[in-house]
Write a protein that holds these residues in place. Structure first.
Motif, PDB file in Angstrom:
ATOM      1  N   LEU A 154      -3.718 -10.851  -4.207  1.00 59.50           N
ATOM      2  CA  LEU A 154      -3.291  -9.478  -4.480  1.00 59.50           C
ATOM      3  C   LEU A 154      -4.471  -8.522  -4.461  1.00 59.50           C
ATOM      4  O   LEU A 154      -4.409  -7.437  -3.891  1.00 59.50           O
ATOM      5  CB  LEU A 154      -2.591  -9.413  -5.843  1.00 59.50           C
ATOM      6  CG  LEU A 154      -1.141  -9.857  -5.862  1.00 59.50           C
ATOM      7  CD1 LEU A 154      -0.683 -10.090  -7.286  1.00 59.50           C
ATOM      8  CD2 LEU A 154      -0.260  -8.816  -5.203  1.00 59.50           C
ATOM      9  N   GLU A 172      -5.340  -5.767  -1.522  1.00 52.68           N
ATOM     10  CA  GLU A 172      -5.351  -4.350  -1.884  1.00 52.68           C
ATOM     11  C   GLU A 172      -6.608  -3.660  -1.350  1.00 52.68           C
ATOM     12  O   GLU A 172      -6.533  -2.574  -0.786  1.00 52.68           O
ATOM     13  CB  GLU A 172      -5.271  -4.203  -3.398  1.00 52.68           C
ATOM     14  CG  GLU A 172      -5.190  -2.764  -3.827  1.00 52.68           C
ATOM     15  CD  GLU A 172      -5.234  -2.606  -5.325  1.00 52.68           C
ATOM     16  OE1 GLU A 172      -4.300  -2.038  -5.870  1.00 52.68           O
ATOM     17  OE2 GLU A 172      -6.201  -3.081  -5.958  1.00 52.68           O
ATOM     18  N   LYS A 187      -6.314  -3.284   2.294  1.00 48.36           N
ATOM     19  CA  LYS A 187      -5.269  -2.317   2.642  1.00 48.36           C
ATOM     20  C   LYS A 187      -5.751  -0.887   2.475  1.00 48.36           C
ATOM     21  O   LYS A 187      -5.390  -0.012   3.259  1.00 48.36           O
ATOM     22  CB  LYS A 187      -4.033  -2.551   1.771  1.00 48.36           C
ATOM     23  CG  LYS A 187      -3.123  -3.538   2.406  1.00 48.36           C
ATOM     24  CD  LYS A 187      -1.705  -3.325   1.982  1.00 48.36           C
ATOM     25  CE  LYS A 187      -0.823  -4.128   2.898  1.00 48.36           C
ATOM     26  NZ  LYS A 187       0.415  -4.495   2.258  1.00 48.36           N
ATOM     27  N   ASN A 210      -4.990 -11.016   8.128  1.00 52.50           N
ATOM     28  CA  ASN A 210      -3.594 -10.722   7.876  1.00 52.50           C
ATOM     29  C   ASN A 210      -3.347  -9.223   7.695  1.00 52.50           C
ATOM     30  O   ASN A 210      -2.364  -8.675   8.188  1.00 52.50           O
ATOM     31  CB  ASN A 210      -3.208 -11.486   6.612  1.00 52.50           C
ATOM     32  CG  ASN A 210      -1.743 -11.688   6.495  1.00 52.50           C
ATOM     33  OD1 ASN A 210      -1.051 -10.729   6.192  1.00 52.50           O
ATOM     34  ND2 ASN A 210      -1.267 -12.877   6.764  1.00 52.50           N
ATOM     35  N   GLU A 250      -4.772  -7.360  11.142  1.00 55.08           N
ATOM     36  CA  GLU A 250      -4.245  -7.891  12.400  1.00 55.08           C
ATOM     37  C   GLU A 250      -5.242  -7.715  13.535  1.00 55.08           C
ATOM     38  O   GLU A 250      -4.931  -7.246  14.619  1.00 55.08           O
ATOM     39  CB  GLU A 250      -2.893  -7.243  12.729  1.00 55.08           C
ATOM     40  CG  GLU A 250      -1.871  -7.613  11.682  1.00 55.08           C
ATOM     41  CD  GLU A 250      -0.471  -7.197  12.032  1.00 55.08           C
ATOM     42  OE1 GLU A 250      -0.325  -6.161  12.687  1.00 55.08           O
ATOM     43  OE2 GLU A 250       0.460  -7.916  11.642  1.00 55.08           O
TER      44      GLU A 250
END
Lengths: 426, 398
Positions: free
Chosen positions: A303, A307, A310, A347, A350
């Motif tokens: 997680l 984060e 991301k 992941n 990509e």
């Protein structure tokens, strides 16, 4: 004097370790490591910023002494590079426009120089200071995007430069600390992300477009490079310590146990490969052994890492940079050693992701070929590049050097980021 | 036939007690002979009853093969460690259908794990899960809904069949054992119906991607109706199949088809399926669908259905009260153009504003970062563990 200049010292004051690396250019101009000193930061640095000057001073002194002892070279006081980072660091993109009015409309060095100078008109407040600046790309007539505009025919030349800046006082702290250790001369601060890029990226990657993420203990720096120009950079004040902290909070474990767990890759990997459901952790509280579900550990780590990646992903996506990263992404820093990091990053982005280790390392100290030393090795490479720039200017007069024409573009330093005058102190 | 199976191996996996009962029914049906059937449970005794060879007990060293005790967390723990075994079980399948009853331990906790394994192995997955009877109590329903919430983001397709629908169509004097048997049987039939969707020999294509496009990431309730008739029923067999389908308990009546947001109709027959029959059946189905319904019709033939026709209907009702599911890692499935992406985010934000927030179950803590400069990004304090901000409950072990 001239001989001495070949010795370069790189200093990284990181959240987990304070590291000093001394390098010297050999006959062929390759950087060779001659000295290395290291000390744990022990809480002196938090999220990339110095929190306790006294503790930091002790650790740095130890690291410098070690480095001095391991090399028989004096640390050259002129060539000290320190990696700086922290949440205060950001960047702005400067644009400078020049109309080409010469008869043949060919762009000359003077035009480029003028464009860059006007691009450097800085919008910073008095609390801020520029750390490094690089040219991103040049735009001819508003449409043609080029790396090297010289000799091209155009009406209008726009220079886009990437200036990394930070909080003046916080950067000053790094320099003050070095002064306290005994370096009196000018110290060159380098943004950690830039240093890592120098340390681990290949020329091919820099040309095709690459994202480097340097995830250390306290901070995560990232840098997007395309066609030898920096397009985006930034710092996220989240690092591997956060992962340890999350584990400690989520599983009621002591922070030191969590740090050990994350560093002990073999233990973790073996557990994952065996498909064991639990990891036995003893001594967490009063010597009672506890069974911690691997699932929970994986979840917490996943997680947090996801984060971080991301946030970087979204920042790059907002400015449409992701599609120019043909060479994928590189992960470096201490967190890269953790086995799951690459998977998670792949992941999220990509993109093909590789592990970034210091490139072209040679010398007496060989154990620095791990992602933990990317930044400090990059400082040496950066310093080496800068030295070459300086040497090519030796022939020019002082006046020329200060007002200086644009350097001959065929010089090897252009293969890496071309450092502008703003980053070179006279 | 053999070759077809090699081309597209469909694995049906029963998970948990009720999942195993369903696949036991399924493997008894001759139409299911081409499906590869497997079973996973934490309870050894229930696995023993299952005929398939492809089965294993999860986490024996820890659960001792004694089941999960209805604890979702235990189910999750148990299956999470069997990823490699699950992976072995799934490999070289072209489609995975997972079935089980939500509301218990193994299926509720384990299904998301299977989904993530399948996703990792790039195998499309359909989850056909039953929701507990209302008479089983609120707690079970809550567990089941929790399970749906976890499963939705990871599963490609999730079909939830409310067991309650069964009772609405069964006569009250039906024996209990027969009722449950029929429930399992209906789910088994539903599985066959869904698996037909991706069969080769699709004459009119209605395939997995259609199903996925309709169901993906949307919280929805589904009902499935399957009806079959054979040549012995006379020339009007398609009509009879349609009637049977409309009566099938999980469909919940014609009204479900009228009001559905999307409706899949698949007609499967043998080589003797005639164009007139097909036309009649699909036209009849089309009339049943409401005006706003998105209708996806398909036809395929298979030698196993010689002399038979089977109609499968899947109705989909979107849950309009709930916003789009926003799972942690589903965003990457879509690459939105920038403006569109912003719009979606804005919509989500709006939905979040209107919704009353849940009280956090855990207290928020910053640990070693308590006295440092806070790292705020988009209003979130990054020093607080991600799992606390996302309100994910962590199993601390014992």
């Amino acid at each position: 004097m001239f001989q001495q200049r070949n010795v370069i010292t790189g200093i990284e004051i990181g959240t987990s370790k304070i590291c000093v690396l001394i390098g010297e250019a050999d006959k062929n101009g390759n950087m060779v490591i001659v000295g290395h000193g290291e000390a744990p930061s022990e809480g002196a640095v938090v999220k990339g910023e110095i929190a306790d000057m006294d503790v930091a001073l002790d650790a740095l002194t130890k690291a410098v002494d070690d480095a001095d002892r391991s090399s028989d070279k004096e640390i050259d006081k002129d060539n000290i590079f320190v990696a700086v980072t922290g949440s205060n660091i950001s960047f702005y993109q400067g644009v400078g426009t020049v109309l080409v009015r010469t008869e043949d409309r060919k762009i000359t060095e003077e035009h480029v120089n003028e464009a860059i100078q006007s691009a450097q008109n800085n919008p910073l407040s008095s609390e801020q200071t520029a750390i490094n600046s690089f040219d991103s790309y040049f735009l001819l007539d508003g449409v043609r995007r080029l790396r090297n505009p010289i000799e091209q025919v155009a009406d209008k030349l726009e220079a886009y430069i990437h200036v990394i800046y930070g909080d003046r006082n916080r950067i000053r702290n790094f320099e003050e600390l070095l002064h306290d250790v005994g370096f009196d001369e000018e110290i060159t601060p380098v943004f950690s992300g830039v240093a890592s890029a120098y340390g681990v990226l290949t020329d091919e990657e820099k040309a095709n477009g690459v994202l480097i993420v340097e995830m250390g203990a306290g901070t995560t720096e990232y840098l997007a490079i395309h066609n030898y120009g920096i397009l985006y950079s930034g710092v996220l004040p989240v690092g591997f310590e956060h992962v340890a902290n999350d584990l400690s909070i989520g599983l009621d474990l002591h922070i030191s146990v969590c740090r050990k767990l994350l560093l002990d890759n073999k233990l973790f990997q073996a557990r994952m490969d065996d498909g064991k459901a639990f990891i036995d952790i003893s001594g967490a509280t009063a010597g009672i052994s506890r069974k911690i579900p691997m699932n929970s550990i994986e979840k917490i780590i996943d997680l947090r890492m996801r984060e971080v990646f991301k946030i970087i992903y979204h920042k790059l996506n907002e400015v449409n940079i992701l599609h120019s990263l043909s060479s994928g992404a590189v992960i470096s820093g201490g967190a890269a050693l953790f086995p799951r990091t690459i998977d998670i990053m792949r992941n999220v982005f990509e993109l093909p992701v590789r592990l970034g280790k210091p490139v072209d390392v040679s010398g007496a100290v060989t154990h620095i070929g791990t992602p933990r030393y990317s930044t400090v090795w990059g400082l040496l490479k950066y310093g080496d590049d800068l030295r070459r720039v300086m040497n090519t200017r030796e022939n020019k007069s002082i006046w020329e050097r200060v007002m200086g024409g644009f350097d001959n573009v065929s010089l090897p330093f252009m293969k890496t980021f071309s450092s502008l005058r703003g980053s070179i102190k006279f | 036939m053999e070759k077809q199976m090699a081309d597209s191996k469909v694995t049906v996996c029963g998970i948990g007690n009720s999942g195993i009962k369903i696949i036991s029914r399924l493997s008894a049906l001759k139409e299911a002979s081409w499906l590869s059937v497997s079973a996973i449970d934490t309870d050894e005794s229930s696995l023993e009853r299952c005929a398939t060879d492809n089965k294993f007990t999860a986490a024996t060293e820890w659960r001792n093969g004694k089941g999960c005790g209805g604890d979702m967390l235990n189910g999750q723990r148990a299956l999470a460690r069997e990823r490699s075994k699950i992976n072995d079980m799934l490999k070289d399948s072209s489609l995975l259908i997972v079935t089980g009853g939500l509301g218990g331990g193994t299926a509720t906790g384990g299904a998301p794990i299977i989904a993530s394994v399948a996703k990792h192995a790039k195998i499309p997955s359909i989850f056909i899960m039953t929701m507990p009877f209302a008479l089983e109590g609120h707690s079970k329903r809550r567990v089941a809904e929790e399970g749906v919430r976890e499963l939705l983001p990871v599963a490609d397709v999730l079909l939830c069949l409310p067991n309650d629908l069964l009772f609405s169509s069964l006569p009250t004097d039906t024996p209990v054992a027969a009722a449950f048997e029929q429930a399992d049987m209906e789910v088994a039939r539903a599985i066959i119906g869904v698996s037909e969707l991706i069969r080769c020999n699709n004459l009119i294509s209605a395939d997995f991607s259609d199903l996925r496009a309709v169901l993906h990431e949307k919280k929805s309730s589904c009902s499935i109706g399957v009806g079959s008739a054979s040549i012995d029923d006379g020339l009007n067999r398609c009509h009879i199949a349609l009637e049977k389908m409309l009566c099938s308990p999980f469909l919940g009546g014609v009204s479900q088809m009228n009001t559905a947001d999307a409706l899949f109709i698949t007609l499967t027959g043998g080589a003797d399926l005639q164009i007139g029959e097909m036309k009649k059946a699909l036209e009849a189905a089309e009339r049943l669908a409401g005006k706003k319904t998105r209708l996806i019709a398909g036809t395929n033939t298979d030698p196993a259905y010689e002399g038979m026709v089977q109609l499968t209907a899947i109705t989909v009702h979107y849950d309009k009260s709930a916003p789009l599911a926003t799972p942690a890692d589903s965003g990457k499935d879509f690459i939105f153009p920038k403006s569109q992406f912003k719009g979606r985010e804005a919509k989500e934000k709006k939905a979040a504003e209107l919704k009353q927030g849940e009280l956090p179950l855990q207290s928020v803590s910053k640990g070693i970062f308590i006295n440092t400069t806070p790292s705020i990004y988009e209003g979130k304090d990054l020093d607080i563990p991600t799992f606390q901000r996302e309100m994910i409950i962590i199993d601390k072990g014992n």
